[in-house]
Design a protein around this motif. Structure first.
Motif, PDB file in Angstrom:
ATOM      1  N   ILE A  85      -4.564  -3.969  -3.931  1.00  0.00           N
ATOM      2  CA  ILE A  85      -5.660  -4.940  -4.247  1.00  0.00           C
ATOM      3  C   ILE A  85      -6.621  -4.278  -3.240  1.00  0.00           C
ATOM      4  CG2 ILE A  85      -5.830  -7.351  -4.205  1.00  0.00           C
ATOM      5  CD1 ILE A  85      -4.070  -8.014  -6.069  1.00  0.00           C
ATOM      6  N   PHE A  86      -7.741  -4.743  -2.942  1.00  0.00           N
ATOM      7  CA  PHE A  86      -8.554  -4.296  -2.596  1.00  0.00           C
ATOM      8  C   PHE A  86     -10.161  -4.880  -2.504  1.00  0.00           C
ATOM      9  CE2 PHE A  86      -8.904  -0.995  -5.462  1.00  0.00           C
ATOM     10  CZ  PHE A  86     -10.368  -1.068  -5.683  1.00  0.00           C
ATOM     11  N   LEU A  87     -10.463  -5.771  -1.225  1.00  0.00           N
ATOM     12  CA  LEU A  87     -11.673  -5.407  -1.104  1.00  0.00           C
ATOM     13  C   LEU A  87     -12.966  -4.626  -0.477  1.00  0.00           C
ATOM     14  CD1 LEU A  87     -14.147  -8.198  -1.276  1.00  0.00           C
ATOM     15  CD2 LEU A  87     -13.338  -8.254   1.383  1.00  0.00           C
ATOM     16  N   ASN A 163     -27.178 -12.951  -5.806  1.00  0.00           N
ATOM     17  CA  ASN A 163     -27.610 -12.402  -6.738  1.00  0.00           C
ATOM     18  C   ASN A 163     -27.709 -11.166  -6.041  1.00  0.00           C
ATOM     19  OD1 ASN A 163     -28.530 -14.950  -8.116  1.00  0.00           O
ATOM     20  ND2 ASN A 163     -30.335 -14.827  -7.182  1.00  0.00           N
ATOM     21  N   GLU A 164     -27.601 -10.564  -5.318  1.00  0.00           N
ATOM     22  CA  GLU A 164     -27.348  -8.708  -4.584  1.00  0.00           C
ATOM     23  C   GLU A 164     -25.514  -9.046  -5.205  1.00  0.00           C
ATOM     24  OE1 GLU A 164     -27.149  -6.675  -0.882  1.00  0.00           O
ATOM     25  OE2 GLU A 164     -27.847  -8.587  -0.679  1.00  0.00           O
ATOM     26  N   PHE A 165     -25.561  -7.462  -5.375  1.00  0.00           N
ATOM     27  CA  PHE A 165     -23.761  -6.749  -5.583  1.00  0.00           C
ATOM     28  C   PHE A 165     -23.747  -6.357  -4.388  1.00  0.00           C
ATOM     29  CE2 PHE A 165     -22.447  -3.108  -7.045  1.00  0.00           C
ATOM     30  CZ  PHE A 165     -20.806  -3.459  -7.333  1.00  0.00           C
ATOM     31  N   TRP A 166     -23.210  -7.237  -4.054  1.00  0.00           N
ATOM     32  CA  TRP A 166     -22.280  -7.003  -2.148  1.00  0.00           C
ATOM     33  C   TRP A 166     -20.492  -6.133  -2.414  1.00  0.00           C
ATOM     34  CZ3 TRP A 166     -17.800  -7.413   0.184  1.00  0.00           C
ATOM     35  CH2 TRP A 166     -17.504  -7.784   1.692  1.00  0.00           C
ATOM     36  N   GLY A 167     -19.673  -6.515  -3.156  1.00  0.00           N
ATOM     37  CA  GLY A 167     -18.804  -5.151  -2.965  1.00  0.00           C
ATOM     38  C   GLY A 167     -18.139  -6.039  -4.527  1.00  0.00           C
ATOM     39  N   ILE A 168     -16.780  -5.389  -3.799  1.00  0.00           N
ATOM     40  CA  ILE A 168     -15.670  -4.963  -5.131  1.00  0.00           C
ATOM     41  C   ILE A 168     -14.840  -5.810  -4.675  1.00  0.00           C
ATOM     42  CG2 ILE A 168     -14.946  -3.865  -6.934  1.00  0.00           C
ATOM     43  CD1 ILE A 168     -16.553  -1.422  -6.787  1.00  0.00           C
ATOM     44  N   ILE A 169     -13.716  -6.269  -5.394  1.00  0.00           N
ATOM     45  CA  ILE A 169     -12.527  -6.985  -5.230  1.00  0.00           C
ATOM     46  C   ILE A 169     -12.303  -6.380  -6.191  1.00  0.00           C
ATOM     47  CG2 ILE A 169     -10.562  -8.699  -5.719  1.00  0.00           C
ATOM     48  CD1 ILE A 169     -12.212 -10.554  -4.332  1.00  0.00           C
ATOM     49  N   GLY A 170     -10.838  -5.492  -6.046  1.00  0.00           N
ATOM     50  CA  GLY A 170     -10.133  -4.773  -6.906  1.00  0.00           C
ATOM     51  C   GLY A 170      -8.621  -3.974  -7.790  1.00  0.00           C
ATOM     52  N   ILE A 171      -8.150  -4.442  -8.485  1.00  0.00           N
ATOM     53  CA  ILE A 171      -6.342  -4.150  -8.442  1.00  0.00           C
ATOM     54  C   ILE A 171      -6.111  -3.109  -9.395  1.00  0.00           C
ATOM     55  CG2 ILE A 171      -4.528  -5.761  -9.569  1.00  0.00           C
ATOM     56  CD1 ILE A 171      -5.478  -7.822  -9.196  1.00  0.00           C
ATOM     57  N   ILE A 172      -5.401  -2.582  -9.125  1.00  0.00           N
ATOM     58  CA  ILE A 172      -4.918  -1.074  -9.513  1.00  0.00           C
ATOM     59  C   ILE A 172      -3.349  -0.727  -9.547  1.00  0.00           C
ATOM     60  CG2 ILE A 172      -4.511   1.726  -9.183  1.00  0.00           C
ATOM     61  CD1 ILE A 172      -7.068   1.499  -7.312  1.00  0.00           C
ATOM     62  N   GLN A 173      -3.325  -0.726 -10.729  1.00  0.00           N
ATOM     63  CA  GLN A 173      -1.557  -0.549 -11.354  1.00  0.00           C
ATOM     64  C   GLN A 173      -1.382   0.907 -11.735  1.00  0.00           C
ATOM     65  OE1 GLN A 173       0.514  -2.966 -11.228  1.00  0.00           O
ATOM     66  NE2 GLN A 173       0.195  -4.976 -11.855  1.00  0.00           N
ATOM     67  N   LYS A 174      -0.217   1.418 -10.738  1.00  0.00           N
ATOM     68  CA  LYS A 174       0.118   3.124 -10.669  1.00  0.00           C
ATOM     69  C   LYS A 174       1.460   2.508 -11.466  1.00  0.00           C
ATOM     70  CE  LYS A 174      -2.564   4.294  -6.625  1.00  0.00           C
ATOM     71  NZ  LYS A 174      -1.915   4.931  -5.554  1.00  0.00           N
ATOM     72  N   SER A 175       2.294   2.183 -11.692  1.00  0.00           N
ATOM     73  CA  SER A 175       3.178   2.145 -12.493  1.00  0.00           C
ATOM     74  C   SER A 175       3.181   1.782 -14.148  1.00  0.00           C
ATOM     75  CB  SER A 175       4.667   0.822 -11.663  1.00  0.00           C
ATOM     76  OG  SER A 175       4.052  -0.273 -12.156  1.00  0.00           O
ATOM     77  N   HIS A 176       2.895   1.182 -15.197  1.00  0.00           N
ATOM     78  CA  HIS A 176       2.465   0.787 -15.964  1.00  0.00           C
ATOM     79  C   HIS A 176       0.763   0.625 -16.551  1.00  0.00           C
ATOM     80  CE1 HIS A 176       1.667  -3.407 -14.929  1.00  0.00           C
ATOM     81  NE2 HIS A 176       2.870  -3.272 -14.430  1.00  0.00           N
ATOM     82  N   ALA A 177       0.284   0.534 -17.185  1.00  0.00           N
ATOM     83  CA  ALA A 177      -0.664   0.588 -17.929  1.00  0.00           C
ATOM     84  C   ALA A 177      -1.152  -0.531 -18.655  1.00  0.00           C
ATOM     85  CB  ALA A 177      -0.865   1.855 -19.352  1.00  0.00           C
ATOM     86  N   ALA A 178       0.132  -1.491 -18.491  1.00  0.00           N
ATOM     87  CA  ALA A 178      -0.692  -2.907 -19.224  1.00  0.00           C
ATOM     88  C   ALA A 178      -1.532  -3.506 -18.593  1.00  0.00           C
ATOM     89  CB  ALA A 178       0.575  -3.991 -18.958  1.00  0.00           C
ATOM     90  N   LEU A 179      -2.800  -4.575 -19.817  1.00  0.00           N
ATOM     91  CA  LEU A 179      -3.709  -5.313 -18.977  1.00  0.00           C
ATOM     92  C   LEU A 179      -3.483  -6.246 -18.264  1.00  0.00           C
ATOM     93  CD1 LEU A 179      -6.245  -4.580 -21.842  1.00  0.00           C
ATOM     94  CD2 LEU A 179      -6.092  -3.015 -19.549  1.00  0.00           C
ATOM     95  N   PHE A 180      -4.019  -6.763 -17.616  1.00  0.00           N
ATOM     96  CA  PHE A 180      -3.908  -8.493 -16.741  1.00  0.00           C
ATOM     97  C   PHE A 180      -4.843  -9.546 -17.586  1.00  0.00           C
ATOM     98  CE2 PHE A 180      -4.366  -5.844 -13.200  1.00  0.00           C
ATOM     99  CZ  PHE A 180      -3.531  -6.052 -12.955  1.00  0.00           C
ATOM    100  N   THR A 181      -4.011 -10.630 -17.801  1.00  0.00           N
ATOM    101  CA  THR A 181      -4.293 -12.003 -18.864  1.00  0.00           C
ATOM    102  C   THR A 181      -5.464 -12.340 -18.765  1.00  0.00           C
ATOM    103  OG1 THR A 181      -2.839 -13.581 -17.491  1.00  0.00           O
ATOM    104  CG2 THR A 181      -1.673 -12.319 -18.622  1.00  0.00           C
ATOM    105  N   PRO A 182      -6.149 -12.772 -19.576  1.00  0.00           N
ATOM    106  CA  PRO A 182      -7.482 -14.195 -18.441  1.00  0.00           C
ATOM    107  C   PRO A 182      -7.495 -14.776 -17.953  1.00  0.00           C
ATOM    108  CG  PRO A 182      -7.362 -13.583 -21.213  1.00  0.00           C
ATOM    109  CD  PRO A 182      -5.796 -13.221 -20.556  1.00  0.00           C
ATOM    110  N   GLN A 183      -5.966 -15.635 -17.583  1.00  0.00           N
ATOM    111  CA  GLN A 183      -5.988 -16.391 -16.937  1.00  0.00           C
ATOM    112  C   GLN A 183      -5.548 -15.995 -14.901  1.00  0.00           C
ATOM    113  OE1 GLN A 183      -1.840 -18.136 -17.108  1.00  0.00           O
ATOM    114  NE2 GLN A 183      -2.177 -20.256 -15.881  1.00  0.00           N
TER     115      GLN A 183
END
Length: 556
Positions: A85-87, A163-183
């Motif tokens: 997880i990164f900023l 109202n300015e696109f400042w940056g990104i919070i990202g999550i990466i999975q490398k072990s499996h391809a399952a998606l994250f839940t809406p929650q």
């Protein structure tokens, strides 16, 4: 203490809003649509709320967003069962990437910069949408990029600040391809919003700190008063300028730092601007706390709230005693130079014809008995011619002293142009000169002395006629315009011989002339007349390309 309580209350409000947000299922926006099902793992919200509580801690909100995020990064990885997880600060990351590329660094760029190189993602994130999918559901080029970095599932949420696109919070999975839940996505959105608030707070704090530093370290005395005239702030420079420390005057009336005799004079000028919320500036002699006099330049500017009401007044006081002393010395030196130059020129202008008269009369006196009537008449004519030149010079000097007190009045400049045309039309026709006059049909009213300004125009036309000598298609163009309620711009142009830089530089200098019979006082008189009428004049010219004279005329 009050600030701490406010921050605690703010943190509680954020937490409550977060709870409300989590109850709603936000629509997922991703590219492209995925056929992969979300993981059916147990999601412990308590970890998320621990992260949120850490983020909303007043100390965290005041810290750098990256440091703030790093404090909860481990918990977030555990909560989301993610590999990373990164900023990512978009602008800083881009500049770092460019710097590394420019320096041809041997090391690899920061590991998440490759995300910025996918234009489709950046366009969607800039619009506030999220990127969420497994590697197999992306386009081929994007699949290749993800595969090169070992990514099987990615979730990117934009950090939007003001109202300015400042940056990104990202999550990466490398072990499996399952998606994250809406929650999980909604929980991360909440974290993202809190980080956006931290970024905004940091910006505001840095801007406020910069302003405070500028005000605190300014060499000018800066005072803020409320609508009652009570001083609510004074910077350290007030001690140096007025002799009063901030502690001595905060809470006191602004009149406290002025002597009673000055208060009456000053407040007569300030009363109306303060009542109407207008700016004011002026210079006057003031007195420090120890009664020592100094020259002060002061300006007052109103501070308005969102409703346009004046809430405070900012007063800037500057000690200009030394500046005025140096200015006086410079003016005195310049005056002495000008006086010396003028007297030297007058001696030269008067000396030449007087010497010529003296020589003529001496020769005539020595040979009076032997000269016939024709010789005597020739010497007398020469002497009379020289006397005429002296008379012309004295008359010009007399004109220089005219209009010392011009009768300035609201004057229709177009009417003066009509008179100018009547006075010059016949002479211009004789010289085969075409006069073009361009102005609006509406009356243009300026504040001038009609008689003096007409004299100025006649002098300028005379100079333009002289500049057209030897030109085939002789033209003089007069134009006049005014923008809204601003000053009038008056222009007089000719297509004559023009002037070089040295001539332009000395154009308004006494006794400087390029004419064989000129005195060099015509344009000096013009400039003096205009200055007396609060007008300004400047010349633009190039050799063999003509000349443009511009006059700025004040309006009512």
């Amino acid at each position: 203490m009050l600030t701490m309580y406010i921050n605690v209350i703010l943190s509680l409000i954020i937490v409550i809003l977060g709870l409300l947000l989590l109850k709603k299922t936000l629509p997922q926006k991703s590219i492209p649509r995925s056929t992969t099902k979300p993981r059916q793992n147990y999601f412990d919200e308590s970890f998320t709320w621990e992260c949120i509580l850490k983020l909303t801690n007043p100390h965290s909100l005041k810290s750098d967003p990256k440091n703030c995020f790093n404090k909860i990064r481990t918990e977030l990885i555990q909560t989301f069962d993610a590999d990373d997880i990164f900023l990512l600060d978009r602008k800083k990351a881009s500049s770092d990437s460019l710097r590394l590329h420019t320096q041809q660094a041997a090391n690899e760029p920061p590991q998440h910069l490759w995300i910025l190189s996918v234009p489709v993602w950046m366009a969607l994130l800039a619009k506030g949408r999220i990127i969420h999918n497994s590697v197999g559901n992306f386009e081929k080029e994007e699949q290749r990029t993800l595969t090169n970095h070992g990514v099987k599932t990615i979730l990117l949420i934009p950090v939007i600040v003001s109202n300015e696109f400042w940056g990104i919070i990202g999550i990466i999975q490398k072990s499996h391809a399952a998606l994250f839940t809406p929650q999980q996505i909604n929980s991360l959105r909440l974290v993202t919003n809190i980080l956006a608030m931290a970024v905004s707070n940091q910006r505001d704090r840095l801007e406020r700190d910069r302003l405070v530093t500028v005000v605190e370290q300014s060499s000018d005395c800066i005072i803020i008063i409320n609508t009652s005239g009570t001083i609510v702030y004074a910077n350290p420079a007030c001690d140096k300028v007025t002799g009063y420390t901030p502690a001595e005057i905060i809470g006191e009336s602004i009149k406290h730092i002025y002597q009673p005799s000055l208060q009456r004079k000053l407040w007569e000028q300030l009363r109306l601007p303060l009542q109407e919320g207008k700016s004011w500036s002026g210079q006057f002699t003031n007195y420090r706390k120890d009664n020592s006099p100094y020259e002060e330049e002061m300006s007052i500017s109103p501070v308005h709230n969102q409703n346009g009401m004046v809430t405070n007044q900012v007063i800037i006081k500057r000690n200009i005693t030394e500046a005025k002393r140096l200015e006086s010395i410079a003016e005195a030196a310049n005056l002495m130079d000008n006086i010396g130059f003028i007297f030297s020129s007058i001696r030269h202008e008067l000396g030449n014809p007087i010497n010529s008269i003296k020589v003529s009369l001496s020769v005539l006196d020595s040979n009076l008995e032997s000269y016939d009537t024709a010789d005597i008449k020739r010497f007398i004519s020469r002497s009379l011619s020289d006397i005429g030149r002296v008379e012309y010079l004295l008359k010009t000097l007399k004109n220089f002293s005219m209009f010392e007190r011009p009768a300035i009045a609201e004057t229709d400049i177009q009417t003066l142009l009509d008179k100018l045309f009547q006075l010059t039309a016949q002479d211009l026709q004789k010289e085969n000169i075409t006069l073009h006059i361009s102005h609006s049909p509406e009356p243009i009213i300026g504040l001038v002395d009609p008689r003096a300004f007409l004299q100025v125009l006649l002098n300028l036309v005379t100079n333009a006629v002289a500049a057209l000598d030897g030109i085939q298609d002789k033209q003089i163009t007069i134009s006049m315009g005014q923008e809204e309620q601003g000053p009038i711009t008056f222009g007089l142009a000719d297509n004559g011989c023009g002037m070089d830089e040295n001539t332009i530089r000395n154009l308004f200098r006494p006794f400087f002339t390029t004419k064989a019979e000129g005195t060099g006082l015509g344009l000096v008189i013009v400039k003096k007349m205009l200055a007396k009428m609060n007008c300004s004049i400047e010349a633009q010219s190039k050799k063999d390309e003509g000349t443009l004279i511009q006059i700025i005329i004040p309006t009512p």
